[in-house]
Design a protein around this motif. Sequence first.
Motif, PDB file in Angstrom:
ATOM      1  N   ALA A  46       0.849  -1.197   0.000  1.00 54.12           N
ATOM      2  CA  ALA A  46       0.000   0.000   0.000  1.00 54.12           C
ATOM      3  C   ALA A  46       0.880   1.241   0.000  1.00 54.12           C
ATOM      4  CB  ALA A  46      -0.907   0.000   1.221  1.00 54.12           C
ATOM      5  N   THR A  47       0.343   2.318  -0.540  1.00 55.49           N
ATOM      6  CA  THR A  47       1.026   3.611  -0.530  1.00 55.49           C
ATOM      7  C   THR A  47       0.132   4.617   0.182  1.00 55.49           C
ATOM      8  OG1 THR A  47       0.058   4.282  -2.640  1.00 55.49           O
ATOM      9  CG2 THR A  47       2.169   3.116  -2.734  1.00 55.49           C
ATOM     10  N   GLY A  48       0.633   5.836   0.309  1.00 50.12           N
ATOM     11  CA  GLY A  48      -0.225   6.901   0.798  1.00 50.12           C
ATOM     12  C   GLY A  48       0.142   7.440   2.157  1.00 50.12           C
ATOM     13  N   LEU A  49      -0.832   8.079   2.771  1.00 47.34           N
ATOM     14  CA  LEU A  49      -0.608   8.898   3.960  1.00 47.34           C
ATOM     15  C   LEU A  49      -0.233   8.064   5.181  1.00 47.34           C
ATOM     16  CD1 LEU A  49      -0.686  11.665   5.328  1.00 47.34           C
ATOM     17  CD2 LEU A  49      -3.144  11.338   5.680  1.00 47.34           C
ATOM     18  N   LEU A  50       0.929   8.378   5.739  1.00 48.01           N
ATOM     19  CA  LEU A  50       1.390   7.797   7.000  1.00 48.01           C
ATOM     20  C   LEU A  50       1.709   8.963   7.931  1.00 48.01           C
ATOM     21  CD1 LEU A  50       2.147   4.959   8.255  1.00 48.01           C
ATOM     22  CD2 LEU A  50       4.511   5.545   7.711  1.00 48.01           C
ATOM     23  N   ILE A  51       1.040   8.982   9.091  1.00 49.38           N
ATOM     24  CA  ILE A  51       1.336  10.008  10.090  1.00 49.38           C
ATOM     25  C   ILE A  51       2.463   9.490  10.973  1.00 49.38           C
ATOM     26  CG2 ILE A  51       0.470  11.266  12.096  1.00 49.38           C
ATOM     27  CD1 ILE A  51      -2.272  11.317  10.848  1.00 49.38           C
ATOM     28  N   VAL A  52       3.537  10.258  11.053  1.00 46.71           N
ATOM     29  CA  VAL A  52       4.683   9.896  11.892  1.00 46.71           C
ATOM     30  C   VAL A  52       4.870  10.991  12.937  1.00 46.71           C
ATOM     31  CG1 VAL A  52       7.165   9.487  11.928  1.00 46.71           C
ATOM     32  CG2 VAL A  52       5.794   8.581  10.047  1.00 46.71           C
ATOM     33  N   CYS A  53       4.944  10.577  14.204  1.00 48.26           N
ATOM     34  CA  CYS A  53       5.107  11.532  15.297  1.00 48.26           C
ATOM     35  C   CYS A  53       6.502  11.400  15.897  1.00 48.26           C
ATOM     36  CB  CYS A  53       4.068  11.277  16.387  1.00 48.26           C
ATOM     37  SG  CYS A  53       2.360  11.483  15.820  1.00 48.26           S
ATOM     38  N   THR A  54       7.084  12.530  16.272  1.00 49.28           N
ATOM     39  CA  THR A  54       8.426  12.514  16.860  1.00 49.28           C
ATOM     40  C   THR A  54       8.404  13.153  18.251  1.00 49.28           C
ATOM     41  OG1 THR A  54       9.201  14.686  16.115  1.00 49.28           O
ATOM     42  CG2 THR A  54       9.350  12.871  14.524  1.00 49.28           C
ATOM     43  N   GLY A  55       9.422  12.788  19.051  1.00 50.75           N
ATOM     44  CA  GLY A  55       9.594  13.406  20.359  1.00 50.75           C
ATOM     45  C   GLY A  55       8.363  13.346  21.237  1.00 50.75           C
ATOM     46  N   LYS A  56       8.018  14.466  21.841  1.00 50.20           N
ATOM     47  CA  LYS A  56       6.892  14.526  22.784  1.00 50.20           C
ATOM     48  C   LYS A  56       5.543  14.278  22.112  1.00 50.20           C
ATOM     49  CE  LYS A  56       9.428  17.691  25.802  1.00 50.20           C
ATOM     50  NZ  LYS A  56       9.568  19.081  26.258  1.00 50.20           N
ATOM     51  N   PHE A  57       5.501  14.449  20.804  1.00 51.32           N
ATOM     52  CA  PHE A  57       4.223  14.265  20.096  1.00 51.32           C
ATOM     53  C   PHE A  57       3.877  12.793  19.870  1.00 51.32           C
ATOM     54  CE2 PHE A  57       3.183  18.587  17.955  1.00 51.32           C
ATOM     55  CZ  PHE A  57       3.408  19.227  19.160  1.00 51.32           C
ATOM     56  N   THR A  58       4.791  11.880  20.247  1.00 46.85           N
ATOM     57  CA  THR A  58       4.440  10.451  20.143  1.00 46.85           C
ATOM     58  C   THR A  58       3.265  10.119  21.063  1.00 46.85           C
ATOM     59  OG1 THR A  58       6.185   9.940  21.742  1.00 46.85           O
ATOM     60  CG2 THR A  58       6.715   9.625  19.407  1.00 46.85           C
ATOM     61  N   LYS A  59       3.018  10.986  22.053  1.00 47.41           N
ATOM     62  CA  LYS A  59       1.864  10.787  22.942  1.00 47.41           C
ATOM     63  C   LYS A  59       0.540  10.930  22.189  1.00 47.41           C
ATOM     64  CE  LYS A  59       4.326  12.564  26.999  1.00 47.41           C
ATOM     65  NZ  LYS A  59       4.447  13.708  27.932  1.00 47.41           N
ATOM     66  N   LYS A  60       0.571  11.571  21.016  1.00 48.02           N
ATOM     67  CA  LYS A  60      -0.648  11.800  20.244  1.00 48.02           C
ATOM     68  C   LYS A  60      -0.995  10.635  19.322  1.00 48.02           C
ATOM     69  CE  LYS A  60      -0.026  16.846  19.960  1.00 48.02           C
ATOM     70  NZ  LYS A  60      -1.364  17.386  20.259  1.00 48.02           N
ATOM     71  N   ILE A  61      -0.127   9.619  19.251  1.00 43.36           N
ATOM     72  CA  ILE A  61      -0.303   8.539  18.269  1.00 43.36           C
ATOM     73  C   ILE A  61      -1.667   7.855  18.381  1.00 43.36           C
ATOM     74  CG2 ILE A  61       0.480   6.182  17.744  1.00 43.36           C
ATOM     75  CD1 ILE A  61       3.355   7.238  17.812  1.00 43.36           C
ATOM     76  N   ASN A  62      -2.069   7.499  19.606  1.00 44.77           N
ATOM     77  CA  ASN A  62      -3.359   6.810  19.771  1.00 44.77           C
ATOM     78  C   ASN A  62      -4.528   7.670  19.317  1.00 44.77           C
ATOM     79  OD1 ASN A  62      -2.239   4.451  20.689  1.00 44.77           O
ATOM     80  ND2 ASN A  62      -2.464   4.948  22.848  1.00 44.77           N
ATOM     81  N   GLU A  63      -4.416   8.967  19.532  1.00 46.45           N
ATOM     82  CA  GLU A  63      -5.461   9.905  19.092  1.00 46.45           C
ATOM     83  C   GLU A  63      -5.618   9.859  17.565  1.00 46.45           C
ATOM     84  OE1 GLU A  63      -5.713  14.733  18.604  1.00 46.45           O
ATOM     85  OE2 GLU A  63      -4.582  13.938  20.320  1.00 46.45           O
ATOM     86  N   TYR A  64      -4.496   9.869  16.854  1.00 45.82           N
ATOM     87  CA  TYR A  64      -4.555   9.836  15.392  1.00 45.82           C
ATOM     88  C   TYR A  64      -4.983   8.463  14.864  1.00 45.82           C
ATOM     89  CZ  TYR A  64      -1.943  14.220  15.755  1.00 45.82           C
ATOM     90  OH  TYR A  64      -1.551  15.500  16.064  1.00 45.82           O
ATOM     91  N   MET A  65      -4.577   7.405  15.570  1.00 47.54           N
ATOM     92  CA  MET A  65      -4.920   6.050  15.122  1.00 47.54           C
ATOM     93  C   MET A  65      -6.423   5.818  15.122  1.00 47.54           C
ATOM     94  SD  MET A  65      -1.964   3.566  16.690  1.00 47.54           S
ATOM     95  CE  MET A  65      -2.512   2.085  15.875  1.00 47.54           C
TER      96      MET A  65
END
Length: 227
Positions: A46-65
């Motif tokens: 598959a291709t396309g949009l992948l949201i990647v979070c770095t540093g302190k913003f990794t805490k937001k991963i579950n929100e985006y998922m």
Amino acid sequence: MQPYLDGKVLLLDKPLNWTSFDVVKKVRILTRISKVGHAGTLDPLATGLLIVCTGKFTKKINEYMGMEKEYTGTFTLGAVTRTYDLESEPENPKDITHLTPEMIHAATRQFTGPIMQVPPAHSAIKKDGKPVYLAARKGEDVELEPRPVTIHAFEIEKIELPKVYFRVICSTGTYIRSLANDFGAALGVGGYMSSLCRTRIGTFKLSGAMSLADFETSIKKMLASEG
């Protein structure tokens, strides 16, 4: 690389044949920080949009998922594959000459709204602590329970048999590969996913994403300016 330690949300266009972890690894190498994660796996084909979070913003991963997803791509009718996509060879060919556009469009209705969906055996879902694809690749029988998902929209945009071009808007946890397999079964001819592109996650769109090459260029410029 302090901005990336402080936290950034990167919208990246995942290339074909890359795993989502390949992209995360590349970002780690380029930014020289270890705290990097993605918000929702895309299969290698598959291709396309992948949201990647770095540093302190990794805490937001579950929100985006948890956000709604949109995909476009193609299903190929008239055969099935063990993986529900082109990671394995098509088998069990069936005649599709009797299929009409009306039949194909009508078959989408039973997959629209809240449905129960069985994930693919070749997936990263864990059973007894291990990803089920490990057992599936050994030829072992893998039984997974149906899960509730919601397909908000399932549109057939073009028909060029054996391919049909689709657009799907769905809840998190939906497997488009399973949809391809189930859609083909509903038509009585079998089907598998032959291409897939994620075009949206929540309000984030692929049109606003950066290629990995462009991201690498931007990092090199930042490093050069820091001297």
